[in-house]
Design a protein around this motif. Structure first.
Motif, PDB file in Angstrom:
ATOM      1  N   GLU A  88       0.911  -1.171   0.029  1.00 25.41           N
ATOM      2  CA  GLU A  88       0.065   0.112  -0.031  1.00 25.41           C
ATOM      3  C   GLU A  88       0.801   1.190  -0.037  1.00 25.41           C
ATOM      4  O   GLU A  88       0.534   2.108  -0.583  1.00 25.41           O
ATOM      5  CB  GLU A  88      -0.892   0.067   1.188  1.00 25.41           C
ATOM      6  CG  GLU A  88      -1.630   1.252   1.381  1.00 25.41           C
ATOM      7  CD  GLU A  88      -2.744   1.023   2.540  1.00 25.41           C
ATOM      8  OE1 GLU A  88      -3.461  -0.007   2.624  1.00 25.41           O
ATOM      9  OE2 GLU A  88      -2.778   1.823   3.462  1.00 25.41           O
ATOM     10  N   PHE A 467     -13.346  -8.386  -6.815  1.00 25.34           N
ATOM     11  CA  PHE A 467     -14.395  -9.441  -7.060  1.00 25.34           C
ATOM     12  C   PHE A 467     -14.338 -10.368  -8.100  1.00 25.34           C
ATOM     13  O   PHE A 467     -14.614 -11.668  -8.139  1.00 25.34           O
ATOM     14  CB  PHE A 467     -15.793  -8.555  -7.474  1.00 25.34           C
ATOM     15  CG  PHE A 467     -16.927  -9.393  -7.322  1.00 25.34           C
ATOM     16  CD1 PHE A 467     -17.754  -9.744  -6.214  1.00 25.34           C
ATOM     17  CD2 PHE A 467     -17.379  -9.919  -8.746  1.00 25.34           C
ATOM     18  CE1 PHE A 467     -18.900 -10.079  -6.005  1.00 25.34           C
ATOM     19  CE2 PHE A 467     -18.793 -10.468  -8.638  1.00 25.34           C
ATOM     20  CZ  PHE A 467     -19.377 -10.875  -7.348  1.00 25.34           C
ATOM     21  N   LYS A 493      -5.204  -0.075  -5.476  1.00 27.61           N
ATOM     22  CA  LYS A 493      -4.232  -0.638  -6.603  1.00 27.61           C
ATOM     23  C   LYS A 493      -5.224  -1.164  -7.778  1.00 27.61           C
ATOM     24  O   LYS A 493      -6.299  -1.719  -7.572  1.00 27.61           O
ATOM     25  CB  LYS A 493      -3.317  -1.806  -5.921  1.00 27.61           C
ATOM     26  CG  LYS A 493      -2.812  -1.318  -4.589  1.00 27.61           C
ATOM     27  CD  LYS A 493      -1.335  -0.833  -4.710  1.00 27.61           C
ATOM     28  CE  LYS A 493      -0.494  -1.524  -5.613  1.00 27.61           C
ATOM     29  NZ  LYS A 493       0.623  -2.291  -4.694  1.00 27.61           N
ATOM     30  N   THR A 510      -8.654   5.546  -3.798  1.00 28.10           N
ATOM     31  CA  THR A 510      -9.072   5.938  -2.504  1.00 28.10           C
ATOM     32  C   THR A 510      -7.798   5.799  -1.595  1.00 28.10           C
ATOM     33  O   THR A 510      -6.819   5.334  -2.118  1.00 28.10           O
ATOM     34  CB  THR A 510     -10.103   5.171  -1.914  1.00 28.10           C
ATOM     35  OG1 THR A 510     -10.631   5.501  -0.763  1.00 28.10           O
ATOM     36  CG2 THR A 510      -9.631   3.570  -1.529  1.00 28.10           C
ATOM     37  N   LEU A 511      -8.042   6.476  -0.420  1.00 26.51           N
ATOM     38  CA  LEU A 511      -6.867   6.527   0.497  1.00 26.51           C
ATOM     39  C   LEU A 511      -6.567   4.923   1.285  1.00 26.51           C
ATOM     40  O   LEU A 511      -7.909   4.432   1.359  1.00 26.51           O
ATOM     41  CB  LEU A 511      -7.155   7.325   1.682  1.00 26.51           C
ATOM     42  CG  LEU A 511      -7.268   8.942   1.614  1.00 26.51           C
ATOM     43  CD1 LEU A 511      -7.855   9.505   2.919  1.00 26.51           C
ATOM     44  CD2 LEU A 511      -5.899   9.473   1.010  1.00 26.51           C
ATOM     45  N   GLY A 512      -5.469   4.695   1.567  1.00 28.84           N
ATOM     46  CA  GLY A 512      -5.364   3.140   2.223  1.00 28.84           C
ATOM     47  C   GLY A 512      -5.266   3.684   3.765  1.00 28.84           C
ATOM     48  O   GLY A 512      -4.984   4.711   4.050  1.00 28.84           O
ATOM     49  N   THR A 651      -7.888 -24.975  -2.964  1.00 26.15           N
ATOM     50  CA  THR A 651      -7.330 -23.816  -3.512  1.00 26.15           C
ATOM     51  C   THR A 651      -6.888 -22.761  -2.152  1.00 26.15           C
ATOM     52  O   THR A 651      -7.974 -22.555  -1.550  1.00 26.15           O
ATOM     53  CB  THR A 651      -8.267 -23.170  -4.288  1.00 26.15           C
ATOM     54  OG1 THR A 651      -9.451 -22.761  -3.598  1.00 26.15           O
ATOM     55  CG2 THR A 651      -8.779 -24.144  -5.348  1.00 26.15           C
ATOM     56  N   TYR A 658      -1.532 -11.778  -0.753  1.00 27.12           N
ATOM     57  CA  TYR A 658      -2.759 -11.507   0.212  1.00 27.12           C
ATOM     58  C   TYR A 658      -4.003 -11.655  -0.681  1.00 27.12           C
ATOM     59  O   TYR A 658      -4.281 -10.774  -1.590  1.00 27.12           O
ATOM     60  CB  TYR A 658      -2.361 -10.246   0.560  1.00 27.12           C
ATOM     61  CG  TYR A 658      -3.591  -9.834   1.813  1.00 27.12           C
ATOM     62  CD1 TYR A 658      -3.097 -10.207   3.265  1.00 27.12           C
ATOM     63  CD2 TYR A 658      -4.869  -9.664   1.456  1.00 27.12           C
ATOM     64  CE1 TYR A 658      -4.028 -10.153   4.179  1.00 27.12           C
ATOM     65  CE2 TYR A 658      -5.765  -9.542   2.487  1.00 27.12           C
ATOM     66  CZ  TYR A 658      -5.550  -9.928   3.948  1.00 27.12           C
ATOM     67  OH  TYR A 658      -6.388  -9.963   4.775  1.00 27.12           O
ATOM     68  N   VAL A 737     -13.590 -23.716  -9.508  1.00 32.24           N
ATOM     69  CA  VAL A 737     -14.799 -23.942  -8.512  1.00 32.24           C
ATOM     70  C   VAL A 737     -16.102 -23.578  -9.212  1.00 32.24           C
ATOM     71  O   VAL A 737     -16.294 -22.336  -9.543  1.00 32.24           O
ATOM     72  CB  VAL A 737     -14.391 -22.704  -7.448  1.00 32.24           C
ATOM     73  CG1 VAL A 737     -15.205 -23.195  -6.298  1.00 32.24           C
ATOM     74  CG2 VAL A 737     -12.922 -23.166  -6.932  1.00 32.24           C
TER      75      VAL A 737
END
Ligand code: MGD
Ligand code: MGD
Ligand code: MO
Length: 764
Positions: A88, A467, A493, A510-512, A651, A658, A737
């Motif tokens: 970030e 998503f 990101k 946006t801000l992290g 999986t 992450y 899946v």
């Protein structure tokens, strides 16, 4: 400042394999994380940033949801927390020039790793219908576009509002408020793919869908069972807690198809002792077959029932419901069937029983290894049965501990991010704000994908996350997304969801967590804002970013929701959006009035330690279920049955990722380097299939719809996993899946039990 440029997209990864490690963390881990951080943000910024992680005046680590200990070390971060922060706080930038140079079609051909490596998004960007490239757009125009598309919907239920679990309490509360004032409960979130099974099972049995233990309980436990979780990689700070528990005399059993490094041996980088030698954390390793946990706990329950004096009869009589029916079912548990389902030996189960009976205070911790199967909800209910039998809920050193993933996923749910909100919550919203929230249930993740696929949803808005890559059945999900009229992503990101778009698309940067959030207050002065988060144990505290924002054009998540709501809802809105944007304390005042447990929110969160939310079973042995008691349940035992020549694929995460964010191509503890397209297979299974170390195979998933889902070109790694089981990384394997393969009740994609066959790759 010297930072390394991002790597070129690896055309094909070339995995190398060494012996898996037994020891996790320790000095090499810290060195490794610093190297990654230096590449992203240079040496000075690394030192300044990492010192602020999880400190009382700093920001909450955007890594996992594990709580902060009472006495924090100077460096209360772990290797993987450091990677999350570096990701970030990187100095690399994705600018309008970047988008001008890269048409969307080009970006769609890049790997997720490459996309993420390009850096932080700096400007709102717009992809017009038929456009080839994203173009810079003003915030005003971006909100106009969303308002146009919202106005064109036949019903608010044609819009979907997704949330990933990093969103702060304040932003989440506003976001659900906006969706509901607009008129929909379509609020799917990452939890639908994550701990939904835990929430479903726990709400029904103990009356609240959250864990019942605090850190202090872990330190007091006699026995901690860690089932279906890999803390060495995914919750590294949990290992320090387990080490402390062990020092206090606790025994640890780990239940897993894989021997995971941290659970085997752990070197704590924060104690001198830890530096010297790794401590063996696990006393007993049960190498279970995938999906065998319900059978294991059912048999243990029978054995406990059959042991004189083993039950907490007073607790059962006073606090529980349904014991007789459960006991009748449990007594039929069968040794042979259990040995088949679990792959364990009789001696291992007998040893487990001895440890269970010797413990006065037992905790069961779990994560995705229990939640992502067809029968996850009955499995977790069986864990609850197991704890209830000996009164292990609602007293010190005992309880249920579902270990959450995203750093504020639990808080988002508390704030009302849920497609099936409780009527009491909606009543409270209605009373506070004076509009009538919709009462029909909305779409969860899987239903949202179906609705987009079938043209029933036309607008997709995501507050964070990725998503398209995180969801199951990648091809189906991508096709569904492409049918939308408009897709919008509030993101830090670049990721694949930005390049698999609806007819029109917006990226709102946006801000992290790490960044300073200044808002111009009612007095015209710029005032620093903070946000709050809730960890996996129900503790709420403030998070303050310290770094200068990645770009002057970023808006905070609360500001984005406030401006969006003002533009879309216009003068009809009953909510003071402008006031909320200027001063987040005013949001917290409303949360305090709507959500139980947040009384005096602003005052209590001003304390450095924050506060702990009430939890009736933990605090008072009160169970707010439909029966008013803790419910024993008696579901039939299920476990996956494999056709000949097939494997059950889970999986999972490598050490260098992450979720869909890939930090690097190594999985150090498992001995894998420089590649992610690997499948871990038991040597005997490989031999039976005529495969050897280094063979290349396609993974082909088999599902009752007859559709063949294929993930080509995986290198076989012979690995000590249970017989009949295999493992490969997510999200590369999400293509396998099936959308319809979900857990009963919770509807969570069954991404830990995919039936596959391995075919020699054409390229082999
Ligand atoms: N560094 C890092 N930290 C993270 C994340 C990350 O990606 N990277 N993700 C965050 C998120 S959102 C989450 S939800 C958590 C995930 O944390 P985990 O649940 O630890 O993540 P997974 O890698 O999915 O690992 C699942 C574990 O369950 C085991 N398992 C699989 N099937 C079974 C089974 O049938 N029975 C049993 N007993 N075990 C089984 C696997 O071998 C593996 O050890 O981590 C959070 N923290
Ligand atoms: N096959 C398979 N699929 C799985 C899983 C699995 O084990 N196997 N695990 C499931 C689980 S447990 C989860 S939780 C989901 C995860 O699903 P998601 O939460 O949707 O995915 P992430 O990869 O965590 O999202 C990463 C993106 O979030 C954005 N981001 C990061 N920080 C911020 C921020 O502060 N604000 C905003 N607005 N955006 C930010 C960045 O743009 C980044 O690209 O995946 C699920 N999918
Ligand atoms: Mo998760």
């Amino acid at each position: 400042m010297a930072t390394k440029p991002p790597k070129a997209d690896p055309v094909q990864d070339a995995p190398q394999v060494a012996e898996p490690k037994q020891v996790a963390a320790g000095l090499p881990a810290v060195g490794h994380s610093l190297r990654i951080a230096h590449q992203q943000m240079g040496v000075r910024r690394t030192a300044l940033t990492l010192l602020r992680v999880n400190q009382k005046d700093g920001f909450d680590c955007p890594g996992c949801a594990w709580p902060e200990p009472e006495h924090r070390h100077t460096a209360e971060f772990c290797e993987n927390g450091a990677k999350a922060v570096a990701e970030e706080a990187t100095l690399r930038r994705v600018t309008p020039e970047f988008f001008a140079a890269h048409p969307v079609a080009d970006l769609a051909g890049r790997s997720g790793y490459w996309l993420g490596q390009q850096g932080r998004l700096t400007h709102p960007m717009y992809l017009p219908e038929g456009g080839e490239r994203y173009e810079p757009v003003t915030w005003e125009r971006a909100f106009d576009i969303i308002a146009e598309e919202t106005a064109a919907l036949a019903s608010p239920d044609e819009a979907v509002f997704y949330t990933s679990g990093r969103t702060s309490n304040e932003a989440a509360f506003l976001y659900q408020l906006f969706a509901r004032e607009l008129g929909t409960n379509n609020l799917p979130d990452c939890s639908n793919m994550c701990h939904e099974s835990s929430g479903s099972a726990l709400s029904e049995t103990i009356g609240i869908g959250k864990g019942s233990v605090l850190l202090e309980d872990l330190y007091q436990a006699d026995l901690i069972i860690v089932a279906g979780q890999n803390p060495g990689t995914n919750h590294p700070r949990m290992l320090s807690a387990l080490e402390k528990a062990k020092a206090g005399g606790a025994k640890i059993i780990s239940v897993n198809p894989l021997p995971e490094a941290g659970l085997e041996r752990f070197k704590n980088p924060q104690t001198p002792k830890g530096l010297a030698k790794g401590a063996a954390l696990t006393d007993l390793f049960l190498q279970i077959r995938i999906g065998g946990d319900q059978a294991l706990f059912r048999l243990l329950n029978k054995l406990v029932l059959d042991t004189d004096g083993a039950l907490d009869e007073a607790f059962i009589a006073e606090h529980t419901h349904g014991f007789e029916e459960f006991a009748d079912a449990a007594r039929t548990a069968d040794w042979d069937e259990t040995l088949t389902a679990t792959g364990l030996t009789r001696a291992e189960i007998e040893e487990t029983l001895r440890m269970v009976l010797a413990s006065e205070r037992t905790i069961v911790c779990w994560a995705m290894g229990l939640t992502q199967h067809k029968h996850s909800v009955p499995t977790i209910r069986e864990v609850v049965n197991f704890l209830l039998l000996r009164g292990n809920i609602g007293r010190p050193g005992a309880g249920v501990c579902p270990v959450r993933g995203h750093s504020n996923v639990q808080g988002d749910r508390t704030m009302g991010i849920f497609e099936r909100p409780a009527p009491a919550f909606l009543d409270a919203l209605e009373k506070e704000f004076g509009f009538a929230p919709p009462r029909e249930h909305g779409f969860d993740v899987v239903r949202a994908i179906r609705a987009l696929r079938d043209g029933e949803a036309k607008l997709f808005f995501a507050m964070g996350g990725n998503f398209v890559s995180a969801s199951p059945d990648t091809e189906v999900t991508e096709a569904a997304m492409r049918r939308a009229r408009l897709t919008v992503h509030v993101s830090t990101k670049l990721n694949r969801s930005h390049v698999v778009t609806g007819a029109r698309a917006l990226i709102l940067p946006t801000l992290g967590r790490t960044e300073r959030d200044l808002q111009v207050g009612p007095n015209g002065k710029s005032t620093e804002q903070f946000v709050t988060v809730e960890d996996s144990m129900g503790m709420v505290h403030a998070s303050r970013g310290r770094l200068a924002p990645a770009s002057a054009h970023l808006l905070s998540e609360p500001a984005i929701v406030c401006r969006l709501a003002r533009r879309v809802l216009g003068g009809d809105s009953k909510v003071p959006w402008e006031e909320f944007e200027k001063d987040y304390a005013t949001i917290r005042d409303r949360i305090a009035r709507v959500i139980p447990g947040f009384d005096d929110f602003n005052a209590r969160v001003a304390r450095p330690e924050g506060f702990t939310l009430p939890h009736a079973p933990r605090d008072e042995r009160r169970f707010p279920t439909t029966t008013g008691k803790a419910n024993f349940t008696a579901a039939p035992v299920e476990y996956p049955r494999l056709p000949e020549g097939r494997l059950l694929l889970q999986t999972l995460r490598s050490h260098d990722q992450y979720n869909t964010t890939i930090y690097g191509l190594d999985d150090r503890y498992r001995g894998i380097k420089n590649g992610r397209r690997v499948v871990l297979v038991n040597a005997e299974d490989a031999r039976a299939f005529g495969l050897s170390e280094g063979s290349y195979v396609d993974l082909v998933s088999e599902w009752r719809d007859g559709v063949e889902r294929r993930a080509p070109g995986f290198r076989v790694v012979l690995y000590p996993t249970s017989r009949g089981c295999a493992a490969a990384y997510y999200p590369e394997t999400n293509v396998l899946v099936p959308l319809d393969a979900t857990a009963d009740t919770s509807n969570t994609p069954a991404s830990k039990s995919v039936v596959v066959r391995l075919e020699q790759s054409a390229t082999d």
